[in-house]
Design an enzyme around this catalytic site. Sequence first.
Site, short mmCIF file in Angstrom:
data_model
loop_
_atom_site.label_atom_id
_atom_site.label_comp_id
_atom_site.label_asym_id
_atom_site.label_seq_id
_atom_site.Cartn_x
_atom_site.Cartn_y
_atom_site.Cartn_z
N ASP A 334 43.67 35.86 31.93
CA ASP A 334 44.77 37.03 31.43
C ASP A 334 44.68 38.10 32.27
OD1 ASP A 334 42.04 37.51 31.16
OD2 ASP A 334 42.07 38.17 28.70
N ASP A 336 42.89 41.86 32.26
CA ASP A 336 42.28 43.27 31.72
C ASP A 336 42.09 44.92 32.19
OD1 ASP A 336 40.45 41.36 29.46
OD2 ASP A 336 40.13 40.58 32.30
N ASP A 424 44.90 42.69 27.77
CA ASP A 424 44.04 43.28 27.64
C ASP A 424 43.76 44.25 27.77
OD1 ASP A 424 43.11 41.23 25.83
OD2 ASP A 424 41.25 40.37 26.50
P1 UTP Z 1 37.59 37.72 30.42
O1 UTP Z 1 37.34 36.53 28.88
O2 UTP Z 1 39.43 38.17 30.41
O3 UTP Z 1 37.15 36.70 30.65
O4 UTP Z 1 36.47 38.37 29.38
P2 UTP Z 1 36.84 36.61 32.71
O5 UTP Z 1 36.48 36.75 33.28
O6 UTP Z 1 38.71 38.03 33.01
O7 UTP Z 1 38.08 35.19 32.75
P3 UTP Z 1 39.56 35.38 32.41
O8 UTP Z 1 40.15 34.84 34.09
O9 UTP Z 1 40.38 36.21 31.82
O10 UTP Z 1 39.11 33.70 31.95
C1 UTP Z 1 36.82 39.56 30.84
C2 UTP Z 1 35.23 40.28 30.63
O11 UTP Z 1 35.35 41.12 29.46
C3 UTP Z 1 34.46 40.70 28.52
C4 UTP Z 1 33.67 39.94 29.08
O12 UTP Z 1 32.04 39.88 28.65
C5 UTP Z 1 34.04 39.30 30.26
O13 UTP Z 1 33.09 39.19 31.30
N1 UTP Z 1 34.71 41.18 27.21
C6 UTP Z 1 36.02 40.73 27.03
C7 UTP Z 1 33.76 42.04 26.58
O14 UTP Z 1 32.96 42.83 27.18
N2 UTP Z 1 33.89 41.90 25.63
C8 UTP Z 1 35.25 42.01 24.77
O15 UTP Z 1 35.31 42.02 23.35
C9 UTP Z 1 35.63 41.00 25.67
MG MG Z 2 40.17 37.87 31.72
#
Ligand code: UTP
Ligand code: MG
Length: 472
Positions: A334, A336, A424
């Site tokens: 995804d 972020d 996100d």
């Molecule tokens: P992700 O699940 O998007 O992982 O969360 P990522 O490292 O970007 O990897 P991929 O490529 O998408 O799979 C990103 C970071 O956001 C934090 C998580 O701890 C993670 O380190 N996070 C996510 C939060 O702090 N709270 C949340 O509700 C969701």
């Molecule tokens: Mg991510």
Amino acid sequence: MFHTPVAPRPRKRSRSTEAGVLRHEEVKFEDVRLHLLERKMGSSRRRFLTQLARSKGFIVEDALSDAVTHVVSEESQASSLWKWLKGCDLKNLPGMHVLDISWFTDSMREGRPVAVETRHLIQDTSPTLPEAPAPTPASTVSQYACQRRTTTENYNKIFTDAFEVLAESYEFNEIEGPCLAFRRAASVLKSLPWAVQRLGATEDLPCLGDHSKAVMEEILQYGRSFEVEKVLSDERYQTLKLFTSVFGVGPKTGEKWYRRGLRSFSDILAEPSIQLNRMQQSGFLHYGDISRAVSKAEAQALGNIIDEAVRAITPDAVLALTGGFRRGKEFGHDVDFIVTTTEQGKEKRLLTSLIDQLKEQGILLFCDHQASTFDMSKLPSHRFEAMDHFAKCFLILRLEGSQVVGGLHGAEGDGRGWRAVRVDLVSPPIDRYAFALLGWTGSRQFERDLRRFARTERRMLLDNHALFDKTK
Ligand code: UTP
Ligand code: MG
């Protein structure tokens, strides 16, 4: 290019075999053109795998050319593979999937080209890497991920992939201890700038327990782990893995469906008593797109779209790319972002305005908005919370290929010109920006260990909202 189960469109096609004899094989997947790299694979294994794939209706190109969509390699050193590929004078290299053998074996097992996931990709990280990494003494490796320098190049993928399967299997069984232990062990191995070639080399490494070492020993001896193979062939694991690959389906729901005897997506969709929630409905609707890896160029294109949208709402908007892409990953599941404003309090209406804006642009395919429950006076929370209290939304956006430099990732031949992407957005007040940025950058293991380090080594409490001194 497709990543969902695709209705076969059988077509007879003549293809010459290695012996030069013409045979008729049924081509089922016209948009996928494989090339198996002989480097490291060897010619006889390549011949065998080529025949296997062709017998299942795949097109396998004998030569590596710009027509190829999926390159499959057994080379474990991503940097040397990429160096070699870049020397092959391919114009379409950025548009090709460069995959390890796991994608091939998954596809053969399923009898169709499976969705390309991040774990299948051999990522190009060469520009940031030293030519010959200097070995780090095992005794200097910290037990905390936040104290280990880790690049995106993984020299120990053969072990860490195995650990991830076992961790996931424990997760599906809700056995937390060994699950975390395997993830911690994988994180240690990922930080090593050298490949473990004998178990003795792991002696001084932290976080590697007896179980992890036993798995490694098997892999070193036999090239595979029987325990992992058992898990991979387990029906429950396979089903939960499939179900939880849908956006909105967690291990609990997956388990519930499994217990009801459901084993496939068609089982779920045909079961009248199952009421999918909105998120799951979108998860199924866009399954092919959102289970396909998102490229850095796609993440950047989404960054531009969101940047323009927030700036139209307020010129003092602050936007930051976080998650895996902030860590330099080439692909992610995804994208972020943190989105806020420099004026404290003004962020309160920002996400809803942004959602309206995206809706108006016609690119909002799904939105789950969670309003802020953040209250500074209720901090620190002594309970570990995975989620923070900031306003956030989980979206699926429509991304046009024309907006992506180099085009959409892996969309050859699907003809739509757009794809759905999971995005996100989190919106902290500006005075919490640093903590939110740190918390959302990940990786999950890094965050976990950073908190543990703060607690045990500094007697402090860290979360996505703040850092507290426990002694005050
Ligand atoms: P992700 O699940 O998007 O992982 O969360 P990522 O490292 O970007 O990897 P991929 O490529 O998408 O799979 C990103 C970071 O956001 C934090 C998580 O701890 C993670 O380190 N996070 C996510 C939060 O702090 N709270 C949340 O509700 C969701
Ligand atoms: Mg991510």
